[in-house]
Structures are given as structure tokens and as C-alpha cells.
Design a protein around this motif. Structure first.
Motif, PDB file in Angstrom:
ATOM      1  N   PHE B  58      48.686  27.919  45.225  1.00 54.35           N
ATOM      2  CA  PHE B  58      47.991  28.822  43.958  1.00 54.35           C
ATOM      3  C   PHE B  58      46.531  28.672  44.391  1.00 54.35           C
ATOM      4  O   PHE B  58      45.932  27.608  44.484  1.00 54.35           O
ATOM      5  CB  PHE B  58      48.356  28.277  42.743  1.00 54.35           C
ATOM      6  CG  PHE B  58      49.822  28.401  42.349  1.00 54.35           C
ATOM      7  CD1 PHE B  58      50.157  29.721  41.849  1.00 54.35           C
ATOM      8  CD2 PHE B  58      50.543  27.521  42.387  1.00 54.35           C
ATOM      9  CE1 PHE B  58      51.487  29.835  41.560  1.00 54.35           C
ATOM     10  CE2 PHE B  58      51.792  27.343  42.296  1.00 54.35           C
ATOM     11  CZ  PHE B  58      52.364  28.659  41.711  1.00 54.35           C
ATOM     12  N   VAL B  59      45.925  29.961  44.293  1.00 49.72           N
ATOM     13  CA  VAL B  59      44.466  30.232  44.656  1.00 49.72           C
ATOM     14  C   VAL B  59      43.814  30.784  43.513  1.00 49.72           C
ATOM     15  O   VAL B  59      43.912  31.833  43.181  1.00 49.72           O
ATOM     16  CB  VAL B  59      44.262  31.096  46.045  1.00 49.72           C
ATOM     17  CG1 VAL B  59      42.842  30.966  46.381  1.00 49.72           C
ATOM     18  CG2 VAL B  59      45.285  30.507  47.010  1.00 49.72           C
ATOM     19  N   PRO B  60      43.201  29.877  42.656  1.00 53.37           N
ATOM     20  CA  PRO B  60      42.361  30.586  41.504  1.00 53.37           C
ATOM     21  C   PRO B  60      41.011  31.245  42.296  1.00 53.37           C
ATOM     22  O   PRO B  60      40.532  30.618  43.346  1.00 53.37           O
ATOM     23  CB  PRO B  60      41.691  29.185  40.728  1.00 53.37           C
ATOM     24  CG  PRO B  60      42.408  28.128  41.531  1.00 53.37           C
ATOM     25  CD  PRO B  60      42.782  28.398  42.802  1.00 53.37           C
ATOM     26  N   VAL B  61      40.802  32.474  41.656  1.00 52.58           N
ATOM     27  CA  VAL B  61      39.769  33.386  42.432  1.00 52.58           C
ATOM     28  C   VAL B  61      38.895  33.646  40.922  1.00 52.58           C
ATOM     29  O   VAL B  61      39.225  34.235  40.393  1.00 52.58           O
ATOM     30  CB  VAL B  61      40.155  34.421  43.118  1.00 52.58           C
ATOM     31  CG1 VAL B  61      38.982  35.155  43.722  1.00 52.58           C
ATOM     32  CG2 VAL B  61      40.826  34.182  44.471  1.00 52.58           C
ATOM     33  N   MET B  62      37.733  33.424  41.003  1.00 52.71           N
ATOM     34  CA  MET B  62      36.818  33.997  40.045  1.00 52.71           C
ATOM     35  C   MET B  62      35.694  34.541  40.949  1.00 52.71           C
ATOM     36  O   MET B  62      35.639  34.467  42.049  1.00 52.71           O
ATOM     37  CB  MET B  62      36.382  32.736  39.150  1.00 52.71           C
ATOM     38  CG  MET B  62      35.306  31.784  39.834  1.00 52.71           C
ATOM     39  SD  MET B  62      36.161  30.582  40.842  1.00 52.71           S
ATOM     40  CE  MET B  62      36.862  29.422  39.567  1.00 52.71           C
ATOM     41  N   CYS B  63      34.542  34.746  40.299  1.00 51.16           N
ATOM     42  CA  CYS B  63      33.176  35.446  40.828  1.00 51.16           C
ATOM     43  C   CYS B  63      32.908  34.218  41.928  1.00 51.16           C
ATOM     44  O   CYS B  63      32.834  33.064  41.472  1.00 51.16           O
ATOM     45  CB  CYS B  63      32.171  35.720  39.966  1.00 51.16           C
ATOM     46  SG  CYS B  63      30.617  35.975  40.851  1.00 51.16           S
ATOM     47  N   GLN B  64      32.730  34.473  43.029  1.00 48.60           N
ATOM     48  CA  GLN B  64      32.606  33.586  44.237  1.00 48.60           C
ATOM     49  C   GLN B  64      31.059  33.161  44.265  1.00 48.60           C
ATOM     50  O   GLN B  64      30.686  32.495  44.949  1.00 48.60           O
ATOM     51  CB  GLN B  64      33.007  34.210  45.468  1.00 48.60           C
ATOM     52  CG  GLN B  64      34.448  34.568  45.632  1.00 48.60           C
ATOM     53  CD  GLN B  64      35.399  33.456  45.742  1.00 48.60           C
ATOM     54  OE1 GLN B  64      35.417  32.638  46.464  1.00 48.60           O
ATOM     55  NE2 GLN B  64      36.083  33.124  44.595  1.00 48.60           N
ATOM     56  N   HIS B  65      30.008  33.891  43.428  1.00 49.04           N
ATOM     57  CA  HIS B  65      28.705  33.638  43.429  1.00 49.04           C
ATOM     58  C   HIS B  65      28.137  33.912  44.617  1.00 49.04           C
ATOM     59  O   HIS B  65      27.563  32.642  45.286  1.00 49.04           O
ATOM     60  CB  HIS B  65      28.230  32.467  42.451  1.00 49.04           C
ATOM     61  CG  HIS B  65      28.685  32.592  41.059  1.00 49.04           C
ATOM     62  ND1 HIS B  65      28.053  33.184  40.160  1.00 49.04           N
ATOM     63  CD2 HIS B  65      29.795  32.224  40.238  1.00 49.04           C
ATOM     64  CE1 HIS B  65      28.479  33.311  38.870  1.00 49.04           C
ATOM     65  NE2 HIS B  65      29.533  32.471  39.066  1.00 49.04           N
ATOM     66  N   ALA B 111      36.691  40.267  41.564  1.00 46.36           N
ATOM     67  CA  ALA B 111      36.067  39.475  40.522  1.00 46.36           C
ATOM     68  C   ALA B 111      35.571  39.917  39.544  1.00 46.36           C
ATOM     69  O   ALA B 111      34.996  39.080  38.438  1.00 46.36           O
ATOM     70  CB  ALA B 111      35.366  38.046  41.045  1.00 46.36           C
ATOM     71  N   ARG B 112      35.347  41.347  39.400  1.00 47.19           N
ATOM     72  CA  ARG B 112      34.918  41.930  38.150  1.00 47.19           C
ATOM     73  C   ARG B 112      35.789  42.790  37.419  1.00 47.19           C
ATOM     74  O   ARG B 112      36.746  43.092  38.058  1.00 47.19           O
ATOM     75  CB  ARG B 112      33.606  42.750  38.890  1.00 47.19           C
ATOM     76  CG  ARG B 112      32.730  42.069  39.765  1.00 47.19           C
ATOM     77  CD  ARG B 112      31.526  43.042  40.246  1.00 47.19           C
ATOM     78  NE  ARG B 112      30.283  42.321  40.274  1.00 47.19           N
ATOM     79  CZ  ARG B 112      29.401  42.226  39.175  1.00 47.19           C
ATOM     80  NH1 ARG B 112      29.866  43.025  38.166  1.00 47.19           N
ATOM     81  NH2 ARG B 112      28.252  41.793  39.315  1.00 47.19           N
ATOM     82  N   TYR B 113      35.333  42.765  36.275  1.00 54.21           N
ATOM     83  CA  TYR B 113      36.199  43.209  34.977  1.00 54.21           C
ATOM     84  C   TYR B 113      35.717  44.048  34.378  1.00 54.21           C
ATOM     85  O   TYR B 113      34.679  44.080  33.858  1.00 54.21           O
ATOM     86  CB  TYR B 113      37.273  42.178  34.311  1.00 54.21           C
ATOM     87  CG  TYR B 113      37.960  41.454  35.367  1.00 54.21           C
ATOM     88  CD1 TYR B 113      39.351  41.651  35.721  1.00 54.21           C
ATOM     89  CD2 TYR B 113      37.445  40.158  35.740  1.00 54.21           C
ATOM     90  CE1 TYR B 113      39.912  41.049  36.396  1.00 54.21           C
ATOM     91  CE2 TYR B 113      38.062  39.608  36.978  1.00 54.21           C
ATOM     92  CZ  TYR B 113      39.461  39.649  37.051  1.00 54.21           C
ATOM     93  OH  TYR B 113      40.110  39.030  38.108  1.00 54.21           O
ATOM     94  N   LYS B 143      32.018  39.495  34.136  1.00 56.81           N
ATOM     95  CA  LYS B 143      32.787  38.619  35.242  1.00 56.81           C
ATOM     96  C   LYS B 143      32.235  37.007  34.929  1.00 56.81           C
ATOM     97  O   LYS B 143      31.322  37.023  34.054  1.00 56.81           O
ATOM     98  CB  LYS B 143      32.210  39.009  36.529  1.00 56.81           C
ATOM     99  CG  LYS B 143      30.761  38.928  36.760  1.00 56.81           C
ATOM    100  CD  LYS B 143      30.287  38.745  38.054  1.00 56.81           C
ATOM    101  CE  LYS B 143      28.843  38.392  38.347  1.00 56.81           C
ATOM    102  NZ  LYS B 143      28.862  36.855  38.368  1.00 56.81           N
ATOM    103  N   CYS B 144      32.803  36.285  35.688  1.00 50.60           N
ATOM    104  CA  CYS B 144      32.450  34.825  35.575  1.00 50.60           C
ATOM    105  C   CYS B 144      30.843  34.517  35.894  1.00 50.60           C
ATOM    106  O   CYS B 144      30.462  35.171  36.832  1.00 50.60           O
ATOM    107  CB  CYS B 144      33.186  33.845  36.691  1.00 50.60           C
ATOM    108  SG  CYS B 144      32.499  32.350  37.018  1.00 50.60           S
TER     109      CYS B 144
END
Lengths: 436, 232, 283
Positions: B58-65, B111-113, B143-144
Motif C-alpha cells: 500500500f502506498v499512501p499518496v498525499m501532496c508531495q510538497h 494529489a489535488r482535489y 489539498k494536503c
């Protein structure tokens, strides 16, 4: 009343017939307004766009009609700056086409953004490094220019002209139209380019990303070139359509020939540039970003056929057709070639918008597809209907084709000549008439 | 305060439980959106499942900044996105966002919503809203932001903070760090590094196949990746 | 947008971008403003009719802008650059002088004797003709008589109504003089001269205006006279045929034919509004 508004010496259908022609378009327009209203009132959840397919039908068609509407600036540029006098016959029509395309595109963009009431933010807090800022500024300025260019055409209406203020203003404004043509060319140059740049700068989307020449990615220049190439073709196509639908000759054949030659020449240059750009992208740009280009074409239905269709079938082929005088001489082939050229550029805008978004970037992300919802289709149909309505009404009451009256007499004359043989006995031919 | 915040994510520890996603939604006042589909919902962090046919990860992906040249920053027409030089956090200003979604097209991490709906909470549930996070309106992008509310709290109190997902992860797969102080561990990698986005989120896995898929040269680079892998 | 907006930076890119934007706005605004100011000036200077003629003339097809010396065959296919006002035309001055000097030389039109009857129509040679089918007859008291020529009369047949200018009205060459109405057709007839209206006269079905000069005398160099009349009428009949041809095969003017007295009544299928517009040079 109706007849008083129609220019002297041109034939138009009866008001009843005209009403019947308009009725379905009005219905479509109303349906489209309802769709757009739904999107504005309930939000963009009415569309089938999503967090991955953030641009859909609207952006694709906006790009397409802006490219096709480039005929307005390019014709004005050729006529007023380069003095290609033949194009005077289609300039008014080109301005209306441009106005329709741009106002439609801007209207759809306003529905497309999540917060239309914040549109002025772009003007207030512009990020000058964003291609979209450039697009927003240039498109809104150019729409203003087009509206001002449209104004004299409206004021030239037979009845409006009776108002001294209108007559004089039209005359004075028309004398300065070359300033507007120049400004319009400048603006068009930048926003057509920035629309290409929009995708070319997307470093995160290697399918669209292109290396730069000077400040801008190569797509900036390709979009300008393709829009300039296809603009005259679209003018040719719409003029031909107007002739077919109204059942009248509107311009001399020479005008078609000039438009086709210009379009063909630019299209050939564009195809060469596009081919070169594609080669650089396949062999250098894309692999350097970690994406072998072959992958993009492994996702059905976006096979390499699309590349072939874009560059060869609807690029090189119509360019050659438009450039060969023998093909160009036959109206059927000429119109087919112009339509193919237009389709090729529309396909390019489709690829840049839809394929860019469909191709995943994360290696563990799936390929997604998207179909527009009826609200999206409806909104766009409103723009088409709006365009047809504005153009039809303009065609009826304004002089979109200044040569129409003249051509009508000439065409009668030539058919008579054919019927009677060399020199019809009822006509004595004055020297100024020969050679038309 | 001059920091360079980032995350270390240990894929081997992630069980795909989704606690981070829930904690994030609660912390940041993300509305329930009952009509939302997988593709239209808002979740600042998304857990992708990847597999090699036998095993899953499993790979959690959020804004990678991303770094100073974040792809989303320079595309925004009205300066609603910026990289805070003091924290390295890529910030999104929903108050200024027009909803053109150009930044979403620009983001390679998806990562943007976008807020496709008006945010509505079931009756009574508004009591549970976090007063430190402003809810966003319909038609803007979010986004995050590494839990901005917590950052502000920490600034005021002078203490430390961790984002909600880090706090919630039962397997401690996510670590929140200041990259000035903790350099990324060896063997770690970043997603789509070749794009030159310079993200501040580092992933780590000891399993070769996981690294292979995550670092595959583009989509479909790993055989069958498109079919096999689904989103969390 | 402005330096006081949040997020504004004085960078080169900002200056170039916004500079270009403001330059575009300024250019567009200046164009509009210039057009508006010039329009106001024109309206105040009573130049509206002059402009209407200019604009009508510019929108004429090339063959309708033919120079009078091209009609007579002296020049090949020359288009008039002056809105049919030969008073300022150097070419006309040169040719007119040459014509006087070489009246006997081989310019075909010049050699022919002027005729009163042309294609069965009455074109007295003691009058001068304007391209918009009016004539001018100088009277001994220094005034002019202005009327509509025979082809013009036949085109309009029996007009339902004629608007005459009022006594004291100032006429400008190529500005309007009469407005004729017949059914739904409304035609402005162009004035052949500059002058002041002294009165209108009626004698049976014929009518004409009396005009006195504005200052000093009349300058009539732009009017057609003598041997020019016949080729011009021939040219006009060709134009009439072309104008009629668009609509229907008509009982047109076969060689040597004579235009009937009331052409409109003879060609019910024609777009009479358009035909009159073409023949009277009324856009």
C-alpha cells in the motif's frame, strides 16, 4: 419593416422562412442555457469531469473554436497589415466568426470555472508566470477588440446608418481599424501561443511537456502556427457553408483560392514543425522525464494511429491538396481539404487536452476514460446555437460579404453568357467587366 | 522558524487500513459528500494498492510538497498556490482560488482535489468540526497542507506538531520530519523523481518489486501495472 | 494589477506583462476615443452627408466607380479616386485641357457630334449631367436649374412622393437633393452642385429646383457635358441591364431598343429598390 433592415441589392429569404431556420437553433440554445444554468446553480458535479479529468469537453472545444476563430485575426492581419485586398470580401464575415467563437469560448470558460464570480481575481492578482494568466488577459482583451471590430459592421446596417451619429462613428472607427487589427494580431499571437503553452509547460505531464524556445515551450509556437494555418480554411469553409445554405454566391472564386493558398502554405510549415517537434519529444524530452514515448500509445484507444491521423492524414494531406492548383481548382476538393485541415487542428487540441489527462503519470495509477454528461454537451450546444444565431442574424441584416451584390450580377451574367454562347445579344460587354 | 518539512513513508509498514485518510478528513473538515464517487470525492491522502500478482503493498499518496519549482505553483493564474519559504509547505489559498483546475492538471501526483459539491454536514455533525480548519466552499481546489491548523497552533504555543495522518497511523508508517534536521534515510526514493519536481515526501521499501513498481519508468512500465493496481 | 494589491512584485516579468496589457488597453481606448472625437467634429462640421457619400462611393463595385475619362475611352479602366468630384482631380484637369487643345484629334468620343436623343431618351446638350442622373442648366441670371434626367425619370416613373429641399437649404455636390418615394422604394437623389435652393418649379409632370451659388459662382467641372454624355448614357444602360439581370430575364434593351417610359412598371419582377440604389448611386 424587416425588408428595411436588409441591405440594398441582396436577396434574403422571407421572414417566415428565416424564422423557421432560427427556431431549432433557438430551441437548442434554450436547452443549452438550461444545462449551463444547472452547472452554475448546482455546481460542476453536473459534469462528468472529476479530479483526474479536470478538463473535459469544454476545454477541448474551447481550444478548438479559438483555433478555428483565428481566422478573424489572421484575415484582418493579412488585409490591413499585409494588404491582401482579396480578403476584403470575407473580412466582415471573419470578424463575426471570430466574435462568435471567442464570446462562446469565454462564456463556456465562465461556466467551467468553479467560482465564476471570482474571475476578476485573475486580473486583480495576476500571476504573470502562468500561461493561463496570459490566456485570460489576451482572450478578454481580444474579445473586446472583436466587439469593437464588430460594431462598425452592425452600424453599417441600412437603417442604423440613417442615424447620423452612427454613420459618422462607423466611418471614423473604420478608418482606425488597422490599429485594432494590429492590436488583435498581437493579442491573438500571444493567446493562441499561450493556449499551447498551457500544456507545454506541464512538467508534471510528460505527454504534454515540451522543451522551450526562449521563454515558451514549443507548443506555444505550434499553436500559433496551426491556428494561423487553419483560420483561413475555416473562413473558407464557413463562407462555402453560408453559400450552400443561403443558395447564393457570396464571393468570387479568387477569394477561395487566396484563402486556400495561404492556409495550405502555413499548414505545410506547421506539419513540418510539428513533425520535428514530435521527433524531439519522442527521442529526447519524454525519455529524459522518465517516460518512454511508446507508452503513451499503449493505452487504447490512443494508439499511434492518432499521431498518424494528426500529422499525415489531416495535416500533410490537406496541406498538399490546398497547395496543388489542380486540386484547389475544384470546389469539392477544396472544401474537403479545408475541412480536413480544420479537423486536423481540432484533433490536435483533443489530443493535447484529453489524451494528456487520460494518460496516467504515477506508475501504479490506472488509465481513465471520460464521457461528457448531457449537461456538458448541452452547454456546448448552446455555444454552437448562439454562434449560428448570431451569424444568421448578422448574415441577414448586415453586409457580411460586401461583394455579394456584385457577384450576384456577375454570376447571372456568366450563366447567361454560357447559355447564349459567345456574346449574348442582349448584352454589350464593357471592358471593365471582362476578366471577372 | 525556518524549516523544510517533509515526510518519510515506509511502504512496508503500511497495512492499507485507511486510518490516515479518516483522520485527515476529520482534522481538515472534509465534508462527507454522499453523492461523491471515487473519482469525485475529496481525500487529501489516498492509499493506493499495488501488487505483483502474489503480494500486495500500500502506498499512501498525499501532496508531495515539491520544491520551489512545484508544477502547480507557477501555473496558477492568480497566485493562489505558493511554496512557503519558511516551512517548505506548498500552500493552497481556497479563498483566492477560482476553480480553474489548471493546478490539478499540472500535478503529476493527482494529489489535488476539487470541491464538486457544496460542503454539507449531516445535522448535528457540524458540532464535530475542527475550529482550526476553515471549510472550503464549492468550486475551489484543496489539498494536503501538512495540517495547517496544527502548524498555527504549534507556532502560537511554540511547540512541535505532527499532521493528523502521522498521529493516526497505527503502524507508524508515516513520519513527519524537518528535512534540515533529518536527512532522508538511505534506500529511500521519491515518486516520479525524474520529472524534477523535487518533492519532500520520501518513500522507503525493502522489497524489490515494490520499489520496481513505484519507480517504474512511467505508467505501464511495470508489466500489467495498469490492470493490477487499484486505488485505495 | 496594481502595486498595492497583495502579492504584487516589482519583477521584470510583471512590468513587461502588465506594461503590455496597459498598452493594449490604452491603444484600444485611444482608438475609440479618437473615433468618437472625430465623429463629434464631423457632426458639428455638418459633414455627415459628405461622409455618407464617401462611404457609399467606397462600397460601390469597381466598375461603378469608373472614371468619366474611362467611359469615353480616353483612359483604360481607370477608377475614380475622388468620389466623382473632378474639381480637385489633376488627371481630369490635364485631360480636359488636352481635349480642348486636341478637339479634332482622334479621341473617338470627342470627335462625335453631341446628340440630343440618346437611345431614344432626351439628353439636351445645353445641360450638364451628374453621375447620379440629375442635370444642371445655367440660367442667365446666374442661378442654376437642377432636374432629374430622362433615364432617371424613366427609372422612377411616376414617383408617389417627392421631398424637395426647403427654400434656403444648402446643397452640397453629392449630398442629397431630393428624396423620391414609390411604393416601398425610397431613393435619395444626389445633388449635382453646391448651392442654395431658391425655389422649386413645377410645369406639369416636370419639376425642377432653382439654385443660386453659395459664394461667387458655380464650379461645374465635375459634371458631364457635350460628347461625354452619350458614352456615359450607354454605360448607364449597361449598368441598368446588369442591375436588372440579377432577378429575371426581362424585356431588356435589345440593341437599339429604347427604355420604356416607366421601366419599373415594365419589370415587375425586379428588385426595384436595388436597381434604383445602383442607378442613383444611393448605397
Amino acid at each position: 419593416m424587416d425588408k428595411d433592415l436588409i441591405a440594398r441589392g441582396v436577396k434574403r429569404c422571407s421572414p417566415r422562412q428565416f424564422g423557421m431556420w432560427l427556431a431549432p437553433w433557438v430551441a437548442l440554445f434554450v436547452f443549452g442555457l438550461y444545462s449551463a444554468g444547472l452547472c452554475l446553480a448546482k455546481g460542476l458535479n453536473q459534469t462528468n469531469m472529476d479530479n483526474r479529468f479536470v478538463f473535459g469537453l469544454w476545454i477541448f472545444l474551447d481550444l478548438a473554436i479559438i483555433a478555428l476563430g483565428a481566422g478573424a485575426f489572421f484575415t484582418a492581419f493579412l488585409l490591413y497589415v499585409l494588404k491582401v485586398e482579396e480578403l476584403r470580401a470575407v473580412i466582415n464575415s471573419a470578424v463575426v466568426i471570430g466574435f462568435v467563437c471567442y464570446s462562446g469560448a469565454v462564456a463556456v470558460l465562465l461556466v467551467d470555472v468553479g467560482q465564476p464570480l471570482r474571475s476578476w481575481f485573475t486580473f486583480w492578482y495576476p500571476n504573470v508566470h502562468s500561461m493561463l494568466t496570459e490566456v485570460t488577459f489576451c482572450i478578454s482583451c481580444y474579445l473586446l477588440v472583436l466587439a469593437i471590430e464588430y460594431l462598425p459592421i452592425v452600424l453599417r446596417n441600412r437603417r442604423l446608418r440613417d442615424v447620423p451619429g452612427f454613420l459618422v462613428f462607423e466611418h471614423e472607427l473604420h478608418k482606425l481599424v488597422y490599429v485594432l487589427a494590429g492590436v488583435g494580431t498581437f493579442l491573438s499571437f500571444f493567446h493562441q501561443g499561450s493556449l499551447g503553452g498551457l500544456y507545454g509547460v506541464l512538467r508534471g505531464r510528460p505527454f504534454a511537456f515540451r522543451e522551450g524556445l526562449a521563454l515558451w515551450p514549443s507548443t506555444f509556437f505550434l499553436f500559433i502556427l496551426s491556428a494561423a494555418a487553419v483560420g483561413p480554411s475555416f473562413i473558407l469553409l464557413t463562407t462555402w457553408l453560408a453559400e450552400k445554405i443561403s443558395g447564393k454566391r457570396l464571393v468570387r472564386r479568387r477569394v477561395f483560392d487566396v484563402l486556400a493558398r495561404i492556409s495550405g502554405l502555413l499548414l505545410a510549415v506547421y506539419v513540418a514543425a510539428k513533425a520535428l517537434d514530435t521527433l524531439v519529444w519522442i527521442n529526447r524530452t519524454s525519455p529524459e522525464a522518465g517516460f518512454p514515448a511508446a507508452q503513451y500509445y499503449s493505452w487504447r484507444p490512443f494508439g499511434t494511429w492518432i499521431l498518424f491521423a494528426e500529422i499525415v492524414l489531416f495535416g500533410l494531406v490537406p496541406a498538399v491538396m490546398l497547395l496543388v492548383p489542380r486540386v484547389r481548382a475544384r470546389t469539392g476538393w477544396l472544401v474537403a481539404a479545408a475541412a480536413m485541415a480544420c479537423f486536423g487542428v481540432v484533433l490536435n487540441r483533443f489530443v493535447m487536452t484529453i489524451q494528456t489527462l487520460a494518460v496516467p503519470t504515477l506508475s501504479f495509477d490506472p488509465f481513465l476514460s471520460y464521457y461528457p454528461s448531457w449537461q456538458e454537451v448541452g452547454t456546448f450546444l448552446a455555444v454552437i446555437a448562439f454562434g449560428v444565431l448570431v451569424y444568421s442574424i448578422s448574415f441577414r441584416y448586415l453586409r457580411l460579404f460586401p461583394e455579394e451584390r456584385e457577384v450576384r450580377q456577375i454570376s447571372f451574367f456568366t450563366t447567361e453568357t454560357r447559355r447564349h454562347g459567345e456574346n449574348p445579344k442582349n448584352f454589350s460587354v464593357s471592358p471593365c467587366l471582362r476578366g471577372e | 522558524m525556518n524549516a523544510r518539512y517533509g515526510m518519510f513513508i515506509d511502504i512496508d509498514r503500511c497495512t492499507g487500513c485507511g486510518a490516515c485518510m479518516v483522520a485527515c478528513a476529520v482534522e481538515n473538515n472534509i465534508p462527507p459528500l454522499p453523492a461523491a464517487t471515487d473519482r469525485k470525492g475529496v481525500t487529501w491522502i489516498r492509499v493506493y494498492r499495488i501488487g505483483n500478482g502474489q503480494r500486495s503493498a500500500f502506498v499512501p499518496v498525499m501532496c508531495q510538497h515539491c520544491g520551489q519549482n512545484a508544477p502547480c505553483v507557477h501555473v496558477c493564474p492568480q497566485q493562489a498556490v505558493d511554496v512557503d519559504p519558511a516551512t517548505g509547505i506548498v500552500g493552497q489559498m481556497p479563498q483566492r482560488c477560482l476553480g480553474c483546475r489548471y493546478c490539478m492538471a499540472a500535478c503529476p501526483y493527482h494529489a489535488r482535489y476539487f470541491n464538486w459539491w457544496d460542503p454539507v454536514w449531516p445535522r448535528g455533525m457540524e458540532q464535530t468540526l475542527n475550529p482550526d480548519a476553515a471549510p472550503r466552499m464549492r468550486g475551489v481546489v484543496e489539498k494536503c497542507n501538512f495540517c495547517q491548523g496544527r502548524l498555527h497552533r504549534a507556532k502560537e504555543s511554540g511547540g512541535q506538531f505532527v499532521p493528523a495522518c502521522v498521529e493516526a497511523c497505527p503502524a507508524q508508517a508515516i513520519e513527519f520530519v524537518d528535512l534540515h534536521q533529518s536527512p532522508p534515510p538511505a534506500n529511500s526514493f521519491r515518486l516520479l523523481e525524474k520529472l524534477g519536481t523535487d518533492p519532500k515526501t520520501y518513500y522507503h521499501s525493502k522489497r524489490d518489486w515494490v520499489r520496481e513498481i513505484a519507480n517504474a519508468p512511467g505508467p505501464g512500465g511495470a508489466p500489467g501495472a495498469g490492470k493490477e493496481n487499484r486505488r485505495g | 494589477m496594481f502595486p498595492w494589491n497583495y502579492g504584487f512584485h516589482w519583477t521584470a516579468a510583471t512590468v513587461i506583462f502588465l506594461g503590455a496589457f496597459y498598452a493594449v488597453l490604452a491603444a484600444v481606448a485611444a482608438t475609440l476615443l479618437a473615433a468618437a472625437l472625430r465623429s463629434r467634429r464631423d457632426v458639428r462640421a455638418h459633414a455627415v452627408e459628405e461622409i455618407r457619400w464617401q462611404s457609399d462611393f467606397d462600397s460601390l463595385p469597381a466598375r461603378d466607380r469608373l472614371c468619366r475619362h474611362a467611359i469615353t475611352g480616353e483612359l483604360a479602366g481607370r477608377e475614380c479616386p475622388n468620389g466623382f468630384d473632378c474639381r480637385t482631380c489633376e488627371t481630369h484637369t490635364r485631360l480636359a485641357t488636352a481635349a480642348v487643345l486636341a478637339a479634332t484629334r482622334s479621341i473617338p468620343a470627342m470627335r462625335e457630334k453631341p446628340e440630343v436623343e440618346i437611345y431614344g431618351m432626351n439628353y439636351p446638350v445645353d445641360r450638364l449631367y451628374h453621375r447620379g442622373h440629375t442635370w444642371v442648366h445655367p440660367a442667365s441670371d446666374g442661378t442654376l436649374t437642377v432636374g432629374i434626367d430622362d433615364l432617371g425619370r424613366r427609372l422612377l416613373g411616376g414617383a408617389d412622393a417627392i421631398d424637395f429641399p426647403q427654400r434656403g437649404a444648402r446643397l452640397r455636390a453629392n449630398g442629397p437633393v431630393f428624396t423620391l418615394r414609390r411604393g416601398s422604394v425610397r431613393v435619395r437623389v444626389l445633388s449635382p452642385v453646391d448651392g442654395e435652393v431658391v425655389g422649386a418649379h413645377f410645369s406639369g409632370p416636370a419639376w425642377f429646383l432653382k439654385v443660386k451659388p453659395l459664394n461667387g459662382g458655380f464650379d461645374l467641372r465635375h459634371l458631364l457635358s457635350g460628347p461625354e454624355i452619350k458614352p456615359w448614357v450607354a454605360h448607364e444602360i449597361e449598368r441598368l441591364q446588369l442591375a436588372l439581370a440579377g432577378d429575371a430575364a426581362l424585356p431588356t434593351l435589345a440593341d437599339g431598343g429604347i427604355p420604356v417610359d416607366d421601366i419599373a412598371a415594365a419589370c415587375p419582377g425586379a428588385d426595384w429598390d436595388a436597381v434604383c440604389g445602383v442607378m442613383f448611386l444611393d448605397g
